[in-house]
Design a protein around this motif. Structure first.
Motif, mmCIF file in Angstrom:
data_model
loop_
_atom_site.group_PDB
_atom_site.id
_atom_site.type_symbol
_atom_site.label_atom_id
_atom_site.label_comp_id
_atom_site.label_asym_id
_atom_site.label_seq_id
_atom_site.Cartn_x
_atom_site.Cartn_y
_atom_site.Cartn_z
ATOM 1 N N GLU A 175 0.843 -1.197 0.000
ATOM 2 C CA GLU A 175 0.000 0.000 0.000
ATOM 3 C C GLU A 175 0.875 1.242 0.000
ATOM 4 O O GLU A 175 1.734 1.410 0.871
ATOM 5 N N ALA A 176 0.689 2.109 -0.998
ATOM 6 C CA ALA A 176 1.431 3.357 -1.036
ATOM 7 C C ALA A 176 1.057 4.207 0.175
ATOM 8 O O ALA A 176 -0.110 4.284 0.566
ATOM 9 N N ILE A 177 2.067 4.830 0.784
ATOM 10 C CA ILE A 177 1.838 5.643 1.973
ATOM 11 C C ILE A 177 2.551 6.979 1.827
ATOM 12 O O ILE A 177 3.466 7.123 1.020
ATOM 13 N N ASP A 178 2.129 7.962 2.616
ATOM 14 C CA ASP A 178 2.797 9.249 2.570
ATOM 15 C C ASP A 178 3.894 9.301 3.628
ATOM 16 O O ASP A 178 4.073 8.378 4.430
ATOM 17 N N PHE A 179 4.642 10.402 3.633
ATOM 18 C CA PHE A 179 5.799 10.493 4.518
ATOM 19 C C PHE A 179 5.382 10.502 5.986
ATOM 20 O O PHE A 179 6.085 9.942 6.846
ATOM 21 N N LEU A 180 4.248 11.108 6.292
ATOM 22 C CA LEU A 180 3.794 11.138 7.678
ATOM 23 C C LEU A 180 3.524 9.735 8.208
ATOM 24 O O LEU A 180 3.728 9.461 9.396
ATOM 25 N N GLY B 180 9.438 6.706 13.307
ATOM 26 C CA GLY B 180 9.904 7.903 13.996
ATOM 27 C C GLY B 180 10.431 8.946 13.016
ATOM 28 O O GLY B 180 10.852 8.615 11.902
ATOM 29 N N ALA B 181 10.403 10.193 13.434
ATOM 30 C CA ALA B 181 10.730 11.305 12.539
ATOM 31 C C ALA B 181 12.173 11.266 12.053
ATOM 32 O O ALA B 181 12.456 11.437 10.865
#
Length: 286
Positions: free
Chosen positions: A153-158, A165-166
């Motif tokens: 599943e494609a996901i965003d950076f957040l 973790g950041a």
């Protein structure tokens, strides 16, 4: 490998416990497409994937060094004789739950999403791009890591931040793009465009980031002949896109069991994998 405990079986590889914090990764001749393992193997595919990954780990070491990272390969020769040529002895890692994808060109699922939204996940792209267009700059478009039979599943950076973790998410993005850029430079010298690639990372016992799995193979990347690049249509390729295209034309619904590949498709796919190895490395595949 009856003498070693089986740790995992993936779409293409078996992973065995080799003891002392090591794993044996054995690449088969299986081929997957659209998250399904096809019933027809591609001769010599496992050997090509292994040899090309070994070559790329060496080429990419300076990039990893610059980030204070390493790769997991220990040896491709100190392996059992029955899997020689298609196995790697590697360090055992705590693998991160993210497929790290870098794109330098618009292709595949990225084209479809761009056509709908003008972006790929949270990465906005300029208007007017078409299938095969070079992007203004390489972009990071990660996905989840699905189990066999399930779908990435494609996901965003957040979402990556949520998962690792950041600080680690930023490290993954920057290192993935750096590896892509260096890979693209090397491929271009061989007359090949690296359209996109997927890499995976793990963490060692000291918390260090380690490049794992395979790297820049025809299974994990799209390789296009530079001489025939022409945006506006699907590109000729040295990877398994040829198999995806045949499956699409066969009418397979991606739900029922995948069909057997015809002999000519098998032969043409093997030819593409071998050509990718030989053109990139400058050495014959034997």
């Amino acid at each position: 490998m009856p003498d070693l405990p089986l740790v995992a079986r993936g779409k293409v590889r078996e992973v065995y416990d080799a003891g002392d914090g090591r794993l044996l990764l054995v690449a088969s001749d299986r081929i997957s497409a659209y998250d399904a393992v096809l019933p027809t193997p591609i001769p010599d595919k496992g050997r090509v994937l292994t040899a090309l990954s070994v070559w790329w780990f060496d080429q990419l070491t300076p990039v990893l060094d610059s980030f204070g990272a390493t790769h997991h390969l220990l040896s491709a020769t100190d392996v059992p004789a029955e899997v020689a040529g298609r196995a790697m002895l590697v360090r055992r890692l705590d693998m991160l739950p993210v497929e790290c994808v870098a794109r330098g060109y618009l292709s595949g699922s990225g084209t479809a999403e761009y056509a709908r939204t003008g972006s790929i996940r949270d990465v906005a792209l300029p208007p007017g791009l078409v299938e095969g267009s070079r992007l203004p700059a390489p972009v990071f478009t990660p996905s989840t890591k699905a189990a066999v039979g399930e779908h990435d599943e494609a996901i965003d950076f957040l979402r990556v931040v949520d998962l690792v973790g950041a600080a680690r998410a930023e490290e993954l993005r920057e290192l993935t793009l750096a590896l892509y850029r260096r890979g693209a430079e090397i491929a271009a010298e061989a007359g090949i465009l690296l359209a996109d690639t997927k890499v995976e990372f793990g963490v060692d016992a000291g918390g260090g980031l380690v490049l794992g799995d395979e790297v820049l193979t025809p299974d994990s990347s799209r390789f296009w002949p530079a001489s025939s690049w022409a945006p506006g249509a699907p590109q000729p390729s040295f990877d398994k896109q040829y198999v995806r295209d045949w499956l699409t034309s066969s009418g397979w619904d991606r739900v029922s069991p995948a069909p057997e590949l015809p002999d000519d498709v098998v032969a043409a796919t093997r030819e593409r994998y071998v050509a990718a190895y030989e053109q990139l490395t400058g050495t014959p595949f034997v």
